[in-house]
Design a protein around this motif. Structure first.
Motif, mmCIF file in Angstrom:
data_model
loop_
_atom_site.group_PDB
_atom_site.id
_atom_site.type_symbol
_atom_site.label_atom_id
_atom_site.label_comp_id
_atom_site.label_asym_id
_atom_site.label_seq_id
_atom_site.Cartn_x
_atom_site.Cartn_y
_atom_site.Cartn_z
ATOM 1 N N VAL A 10 -6.737 1.946 -6.749
ATOM 2 C CA VAL A 10 -6.801 3.147 -5.915
ATOM 3 C C VAL A 10 -7.742 2.826 -4.761
ATOM 4 C CG1 VAL A 10 -7.526 5.557 -5.789
ATOM 5 C CG2 VAL A 10 -6.317 4.717 -7.818
ATOM 6 N N THR A 11 -7.201 2.745 -3.538
ATOM 7 C CA THR A 11 -8.009 2.334 -2.394
ATOM 8 C C THR A 11 -8.528 3.510 -1.571
ATOM 9 O OG1 THR A 11 -6.035 2.078 -1.012
ATOM 10 C CG2 THR A 11 -6.805 0.137 -2.224
ATOM 11 N N ALA A 12 -7.907 4.675 -1.708
ATOM 12 C CA ALA A 12 -8.371 5.865 -0.984
ATOM 13 C C ALA A 12 -7.706 7.088 -1.601
ATOM 14 C CB ALA A 12 -8.038 5.775 0.501
ATOM 15 N N TYR A 13 -8.346 8.231 -1.478
ATOM 16 C CA TYR A 13 -7.724 9.463 -1.952
ATOM 17 C C TYR A 13 -8.437 10.675 -1.362
ATOM 18 C CZ TYR A 13 -11.594 9.668 -5.343
ATOM 19 O OH TYR A 13 -12.836 9.698 -5.931
ATOM 20 N N ASP A 14 -7.713 11.767 -1.349
ATOM 21 C CA ASP A 14 -8.263 13.065 -0.956
ATOM 22 C C ASP A 14 -7.593 14.094 -1.850
ATOM 23 O OD1 ASP A 14 -9.353 15.283 0.202
ATOM 24 O OD2 ASP A 14 -8.436 15.020 2.180
ATOM 25 N N LEU A 15 -8.282 14.520 -2.883
ATOM 26 C CA LEU A 15 -7.716 15.385 -3.909
ATOM 27 C C LEU A 15 -8.613 16.593 -4.164
ATOM 28 C CD1 LEU A 15 -6.718 12.682 -6.567
ATOM 29 C CD2 LEU A 15 -5.115 13.965 -5.138
ATOM 30 N N LYS A 16 -7.990 17.687 -4.535
ATOM 31 C CA LYS A 16 -8.698 18.846 -5.048
ATOM 32 C C LYS A 16 -7.947 19.340 -6.280
ATOM 33 C CE LYS A 16 -10.579 20.526 -0.645
ATOM 34 N NZ LYS A 16 -10.642 21.685 0.291
ATOM 35 N N ASP B 234 0.863 -1.181 0.000
ATOM 36 C CA ASP B 234 0.000 0.000 0.000
ATOM 37 C C ASP B 234 0.895 1.224 0.000
ATOM 38 O OD1 ASP B 234 -3.051 -0.718 0.462
ATOM 39 O OD2 ASP B 234 -1.841 -2.146 1.612
ATOM 40 N N ILE B 235 0.855 1.966 -1.089
ATOM 41 C CA ILE B 235 1.749 3.109 -1.283
ATOM 42 C C ILE B 235 0.913 4.376 -1.322
ATOM 43 C CG2 ILE B 235 3.388 4.197 -2.855
ATOM 44 C CD1 ILE B 235 4.243 1.422 -3.744
ATOM 45 N N GLU B 236 1.142 5.243 -0.349
ATOM 46 C CA GLU B 236 0.422 6.517 -0.298
ATOM 47 C C GLU B 236 1.331 7.618 -0.819
ATOM 48 O OE1 GLU B 236 -1.171 9.418 3.174
ATOM 49 O OE2 GLU B 236 -1.979 7.359 3.235
ATOM 50 N N VAL B 237 0.906 8.258 -1.890
ATOM 51 C CA VAL B 237 1.689 9.305 -2.542
ATOM 52 C C VAL B 237 1.000 10.643 -2.316
ATOM 53 C CG1 VAL B 237 2.562 10.144 -4.748
ATOM 54 C CG2 VAL B 237 2.547 7.691 -4.277
ATOM 55 N N HIS B 238 1.777 11.619 -1.882
ATOM 56 C CA HIS B 238 1.261 12.968 -1.667
ATOM 57 C C HIS B 238 1.697 13.862 -2.832
ATOM 58 C CE1 HIS B 238 -0.032 12.878 2.734
ATOM 59 N NE2 HIS B 238 0.230 11.617 2.385
ATOM 60 N N PHE B 239 0.732 14.493 -3.454
ATOM 61 C CA PHE B 239 0.983 15.424 -4.552
ATOM 62 C C PHE B 239 0.942 16.831 -3.946
ATOM 63 C CE2 PHE B 239 -1.008 11.598 -6.178
ATOM 64 C CZ PHE B 239 -0.080 11.206 -7.137
ATOM 65 N N LEU B 240 2.124 17.421 -3.787
ATOM 66 C CA LEU B 240 2.264 18.656 -3.023
ATOM 67 C C LEU B 240 2.002 19.900 -3.852
ATOM 68 C CD1 LEU B 240 5.497 17.660 -1.066
ATOM 69 C CD2 LEU B 240 3.109 17.365 -0.370
ATOM 70 N N SER B 241 1.955 19.761 -5.151
ATOM 71 C CA SER B 241 1.593 20.873 -6.033
ATOM 72 C C SER B 241 0.702 20.313 -7.137
ATOM 73 C CB SER B 241 2.838 21.547 -6.616
ATOM 74 O OG SER B 241 3.540 20.676 -7.485
ATOM 75 N N LEU C 251 -3.078 26.860 -11.974
ATOM 76 C CA LEU C 251 -1.860 27.662 -11.961
ATOM 77 C C LEU C 251 -1.817 28.508 -13.230
ATOM 78 C CD1 LEU C 251 0.929 25.159 -10.804
ATOM 79 C CD2 LEU C 251 -0.049 27.035 -9.493
ATOM 80 N N LYS C 252 -1.593 29.797 -13.086
ATOM 81 C CA LYS C 252 -1.457 30.666 -14.254
ATOM 82 C C LYS C 252 -0.035 30.578 -14.766
ATOM 83 C CE LYS C 252 -5.091 33.951 -12.974
ATOM 84 N NZ LYS C 252 -5.427 35.365 -12.676
ATOM 85 N N MET C 253 0.123 29.972 -15.942
ATOM 86 C CA MET C 253 1.430 29.809 -16.567
ATOM 87 C C MET C 253 1.515 30.751 -17.766
ATOM 88 S SD MET C 253 2.590 27.147 -14.701
ATOM 89 C CE MET C 253 3.607 25.921 -15.491
ATOM 90 N N GLU C 254 2.714 30.835 -18.352
ATOM 91 C CA GLU C 254 2.900 31.740 -19.488
ATOM 92 C C GLU C 254 1.972 31.388 -20.646
ATOM 93 O OE1 GLU C 254 6.505 31.360 -21.728
ATOM 94 O OE2 GLU C 254 6.620 33.514 -22.061
ATOM 95 N N GLY C 255 1.779 30.082 -20.890
ATOM 96 C CA GLY C 255 0.955 29.663 -22.007
ATOM 97 C C GLY C 255 -0.526 29.556 -21.688
ATOM 98 N N GLY C 256 -0.923 29.928 -20.469
ATOM 99 C CA GLY C 256 -2.319 29.835 -20.066
ATOM 100 C C GLY C 256 -2.433 29.147 -18.720
ATOM 101 N N THR C 257 -3.640 28.860 -18.322
ATOM 102 C CA THR C 257 -3.893 28.251 -17.024
ATOM 103 C C THR C 257 -3.727 26.735 -17.097
ATOM 104 O OG1 THR C 257 -5.434 30.012 -16.423
ATOM 105 C CG2 THR C 257 -5.581 27.967 -15.176
ATOM 106 N N GLU C 258 -3.013 26.185 -16.129
ATOM 107 C CA GLU C 258 -2.842 24.740 -16.005
ATOM 108 C C GLU C 258 -3.602 24.264 -14.772
ATOM 109 O OE1 GLU C 258 -1.442 22.561 -17.901
ATOM 110 O OE2 GLU C 258 -0.291 23.776 -19.313
ATOM 111 N N VAL C 259 -4.411 23.226 -14.936
ATOM 112 C CA VAL C 259 -5.185 22.665 -13.836
ATOM 113 C C VAL C 259 -4.582 21.326 -13.456
ATOM 114 C CG1 VAL C 259 -7.457 21.863 -13.079
ATOM 115 C CG2 VAL C 259 -7.266 23.862 -14.590
ATOM 116 N N GLY C 260 -4.428 21.101 -12.149
ATOM 117 C CA GLY C 260 -3.887 19.836 -11.673
ATOM 118 C C GLY C 260 -4.461 19.463 -10.326
ATOM 119 N N ALA C 261 -4.271 18.209 -9.954
ATOM 120 C CA ALA C 261 -4.776 17.690 -8.687
ATOM 121 C C ALA C 261 -3.705 17.803 -7.608
ATOM 122 C CB ALA C 261 -5.209 16.242 -8.838
ATOM 123 N N GLN C 262 -4.146 18.126 -6.413
ATOM 124 C CA GLN C 262 -3.257 18.232 -5.264
ATOM 125 C C GLN C 262 -3.908 17.502 -4.090
ATOM 126 O OE1 GLN C 262 -1.650 22.172 -4.910
ATOM 127 N NE2 GLN C 262 -1.134 21.927 -2.734
#
Length: 292
Positions: free
Chosen positions: A204-210, A151-158, A214-225
């Motif tokens: 995927v056994t559990a998650y908590d994501l939102k 069971d590997i829990e990975v944290h996406f910090l950005s 991010l406003k980048m030079e080429g436009g807005t980038e959406v990602g999960a954290q």
């Protein structure tokens, strides 16, 4: 210097995480996203030591760098002089440490302009133990984790996203996360440490994501954290996934990892970004301008 375009036998087997500490040199508001400015600043440090290294990194389709966003004390009413900020540089090729440190030394008396806001360089943490996020590893040592996790829990910090088919996927599906890490590993690790292609049979056994934008030079980038827990039933697959999850601290995951996205950490010990104790006093002098 070794990047993916150079002969495999010259690859360095070390990885590094270097923390750069800054202090605000003025009052006011800092742009919410400084990814391009931080990337340009790091390349300027490389160029100060070796312009050809900076150019090779800039031209590379597979960057040997991961760079976090600017982290620290963003006050609701604007920052104050001396407020603490920092960012992290991950190096997937140990041969880049020497030119980066020489670039630091040649630029340490210069102030820094990020997105029209001035900072001064307070400290650089490169050695293990000097900062919670500073450290080094070796590809060969990562091959032998102290514990294999099923069971590997990975944290996406950005914010984190992935290319999928002709679009962008924001949910960190196991095959996207571990294929991203596997590909980077095989690009930058010495050839004797490469892994064959894998089919990541995980749940995927559990998650908590939102999702965040991010406003980048080429436009807005959406990602999960947030965080996701993956379960691997096959012991060999679990072993390789554990190796990849430890590698993720240096490599990041997914798209635009040299622009602040995909900062990732295995959920062992701390997962929060914290500052070191007893920081040195700011250094001041002329300006090094880097525009966002």
């Amino acid at each position: 210097m070794e990047l993916e375009m150079l002969p495999q036998q010259h690859k360095s087997s070390t990885l590094h995480s270097i923390v750069v500490e800054l202090a605000a040199a003025d009052v006011g508001d800092i742009p919410p996203t400084l990814s391009r400015a931080l990337h340009a600043l790091v390349l300027k440090w490389f160029a100060a030591a070796n312009p050809s290294v900076a150019e090779t990194i800039h031209a590379s389709q597979n960057s040997p760098l991961t760079i976090s966003g600017l982290l620290g004390n963003r006050r609701p009413n604007g920052v104050r002089v001396g407020d603490y900020f920092y960012f992290r540089i991950g190096l997937l090729d140990g041969s880049l440490v020497e030119p980066l440190m020489r670039g630091f030394e040649r630029s340490e008396t210069q102030s820094i302009i990020l997105g029209d806001f001035p900072f001064v360089l307070r400290n650089i943490y490169a050695l293990p133990g000097t900062h919670q996020l500073a450290g080094a590893a070796d590809y060969g040592l990562l091959l032998h984790p102290t514990q294999v996790l099923t069971d590997i829990e990975v944290h996406f910090l950005s914010p984190t996203s992935f290319k999928q088919s002709q679009g962008v996927q924001t949910f960190p599906l196991p095959e996207l996360v571990f294929n991203s890490l596997h590909r980077r590993w095989n690009i930058f690790a010495p050839e004797q440490y490469h892994f064959p292609n894998c089919e990541w049979n995980a749940l995927v056994t559990a998650y908590d994501l939102k999702t965040y934008a991010l406003k980048m030079e080429g436009g807005t980038e959406v990602g999960a954290q947030g965080w996701v827990r993956y379960r691997f039933s096959n012991p060999e697959m679990a072993r390789i996934a554990t190796i990849m999850a430890n590698f993720a601290f240096f490599a990041g995951v997914g798209r635009k990892t040299a622009m602040g996205m995909g900062q990732t950490q295995l959920a062992l010990g701390t997962t929060a970004l914290q500052k070191p104790t007893k920081p040195k006093q700011p250094k001041t002098s002329k300006q090094l301008s880097v525009r966002n």
